[in-house]
Design an enzyme around this catalytic site. Structure first.
Site, short mmCIF file in Angstrom:
data_model
loop_
_atom_site.label_atom_id
_atom_site.label_comp_id
_atom_site.label_asym_id
_atom_site.label_seq_id
_atom_site.Cartn_x
_atom_site.Cartn_y
_atom_site.Cartn_z
N GLU A 58 0.84 -1.21 0.00
CA GLU A 58 0.00 0.00 0.00
C GLU A 58 0.87 1.25 0.00
OE1 GLU A 58 -2.08 -0.42 3.71
OE2 GLU A 58 -3.26 -2.13 3.05
N CYS A 89 -1.58 33.35 10.26
CA CYS A 89 -1.29 34.00 11.55
C CYS A 89 -0.93 33.00 12.64
CB CYS A 89 -2.49 34.84 11.96
SG CYS A 89 -2.80 36.08 10.71
N1 LLP Z 1 -1.46 2.01 4.47
C1 LLP Z 1 -2.03 2.53 5.59
C2 LLP Z 1 -2.97 1.72 6.34
C3 LLP Z 1 -1.68 3.83 5.99
O1 LLP Z 1 -2.23 4.32 7.10
C4 LLP Z 1 -0.76 4.60 5.24
C5 LLP Z 1 -0.38 5.95 5.64
C6 LLP Z 1 -0.22 4.02 4.07
C7 LLP Z 1 -0.59 2.73 3.73
C8 LLP Z 1 0.74 4.76 3.18
O2 LLP Z 1 1.92 5.09 3.79
P1 LLP Z 1 3.09 5.72 2.88
O3 LLP Z 1 3.49 4.69 1.85
O4 LLP Z 1 2.57 6.94 2.24
O5 LLP Z 1 4.15 6.00 3.87
N2 LLP Z 1 0.73 12.76 6.78
C9 LLP Z 1 1.98 12.07 7.01
C10 LLP Z 1 1.92 10.62 6.60
C11 LLP Z 1 0.77 9.86 7.22
C12 LLP Z 1 0.68 8.45 6.76
C13 LLP Z 1 -0.63 7.85 7.13
N3 LLP Z 1 -0.81 6.50 6.71
C14 LLP Z 1 3.10 12.82 6.30
O6 LLP Z 1 2.85 13.85 5.71
O7 LLP Z 1 4.26 12.42 6.41
#
Ligand code: LLP
Length: 424
Positions: A279, A348
């Site tokens: 994912e 702000c």
């Molecule tokens: N699968 C699940 C169940 C997840 O909760 C997430 C991300 C992913 C896959 C994908 O993860 P990735 O491959 O993108 O690392 N807002 C934060 C990141 C939050 C990630 C939340 N879950 C940031 O800006 O770094």
């Protein structure tokens, strides 16, 4: 391959100068490169192919759910990892086949479960005992069998920012690995659910492969226990989490390194012929998008200089929320002369910054365009209208072509659906 490059001193997205996009579409503006998306997707998919014969890349669309981006990945072959009915709705709108939709998240509501079942999905990633019961109940009411995987929490340290670490027992995610076997037995006894797999996701922006392989070791033990219980699985979902290099020279495993590491760790399961699902979010879209903004003022403070740009924490909140680093580079190159400043937005709050004490490559002037790099993941998707700032437009570029994939919000959009109460 970076698709944002200088050509004769002008920063371009593929073959389109960013200054042209700023003139045509205004700023702040999210700009995505189709070619970068496609390259990122293919690199990840082939890395996974090296790890497993049967595979499915389910794009974690929370990273950037805009239909234009989603459709591009879907057309390249991606499925999706979703976490709400809203994301499932978007996935369907982008034409994702039901058997390529997985539904994760710790707080699925009954109506969301029903919505997912109505249109069909590959599986629910079940995150708790009460959630399994609710899924079974909703499915029974609909006279359906709900396909499920259990998301286990393997209690491994992803060694990332605490806000985006999810695989520790202190985190709210998944079922503790020690309780998973009992939950599978319970699922086996429920007629309205069908066990299809096992799932885990340990965190985001991981910069080593070790936590992934540690998690796989724990999953393998569980797969063996389940086999003893007569529970066979079709798929193993390893979640997302592979990081990207936000800072120049950062050493981050490539998708190929990741594929090799997980392939090796999965070797004991080869005979089971499982479909391996991943994912990924960030690694597919992060480097494929930038946030383009314009310098409003260069303000001399008492101790430091502030470069005030027209994008703020409402447009890109990663620096404010995680103290995240994003490179900031000029769109038009002039004489290279290092200049140290804070790059901040108009919102702000003191937390409204993109960089503290950053050495910029040239002296900034009011009116200059700046590109905040690697903003494709969790950039627009986490944006808001805080300070009543309409959200940015999004545009996708391919070679010399570009298309707006999301209109800039208007002033009218800001108050849409709002009203005065009748009693004042
Ligand atoms: N699968 C699940 C169940 C997840 O909760 C997430 C991300 C992913 C896959 C994908 O993860 P990735 O491959 O993108 O690392 N807002 C934060 C990141 C939050 C990630 C939340 N879950 C940031 O800006 O770094």
């Amino acid at each position: 391959m970076n698709e944002f490059r200088y050509k004769d001193g002008a920063l371009c997205a593929e073959d389109v100068p960013l200054s042209l996009l700023a003139t045509e579409l205004g700023t702040p503006l999210y700009v995505y490169s189709y070619t970068a998306l496609a390259e990122n997707y293919r690199a990840f998919d082939s890395a996974l192919a090296a790890a497993s014969q049967k595979r499915l890349v389910c794009y974690a669309m929370k990273a950037c759910p805009t239909l234009g981006v989603l459709s591009a990945l879907v057309q390249l072959g991606a499925g999706v990892d979703t976490v709400s009915a809203g994301e499932i709705q978007r996935a369907r709108a982008a034409g994702v086949a039901p058997d390529k939709i997985v539904f994760s998240g710790v707080g699925k509501r009954a109506d969301e479960i029903a919505y997912a079942l109505e249109g069909g999905l590959r599986c629910f990633n079940v995150e708790s005992e009460p959630e399994l019961e609710l899924i079974a109940e909703v499915a029974a009411r609909m006279k359906l069998r709900a396909p499920i995987s259990v998301r286990v929490n393997p209690d491994v340290d992803a060694a990332t920012h605490p806000y985006i670490s999810t695989g520790l027992k202190a985190n709210k995610f998944g079922v503790p690995v020690g309780r998973a076997r009992a939950l599978y037995r319970r699922a086996q006894a429920l007629h309205s659910v069908r066990i299809v797999g096992l799932d885990c996701h340990i965190g985001s922006q991981l910069t080593q492969t070790r936590p992934f392989t540690d998690a796989i070791e724990r999953l393998i033990e569980l797969v063996e226990q389940l086999r003893e219980d007569g529970i066979g699985l079709e798929s193993l979902d390893l979640g997302g989490g592979l990081g990207i290099g936000y800072e120049p020279g950062a050493s981050i495993p490539s998708p190929a390194d990741y594929g090799a590491a997980i392939g090796k760790a999965l070797a004991p399961l080869v005979a089971l012929d499982l479909t391996i699902i991943c994912e990924p979010g960030r690694v597919l879209v992060g480097s494929a998008g930038i946030l383009l903004c314009r310098t409003l003022y260069v303000k001399d403070g008492e101790d430091k200089t502030f470069v005030i740009v027209d994008a703020g924490m409402n447009d890109l909140m990663r620096p404010a929320l995680y103290d995240a680093h994003h490179e900031i580079i000029p769109v038009e190159q002039r004489e290279q002369r290092p200049f140290v400043a804070d790059v901040v937005g108009p919102v702000c709050e003191t937390g409204d910054f993109f960089a503290h004490d950053r050495t910029l490559s040239q002296v900034p002037l009011a009116g200059d365009l700046m590109a905040v790099m690697s903003a494709g993941a969790y950039g627009f998707s986490m944006s808001s209208t805080y300070n009543s700032r309409p959200r940015a437009a999004e545009v996708m570029v391919r070679d010399t072509r570009w298309d707006v994939i999301r209109d800039r919000e208007t002033m009218l959009d800001l108050t849409r659906g709002e009203r005065r109460p009748s009693f004042i």
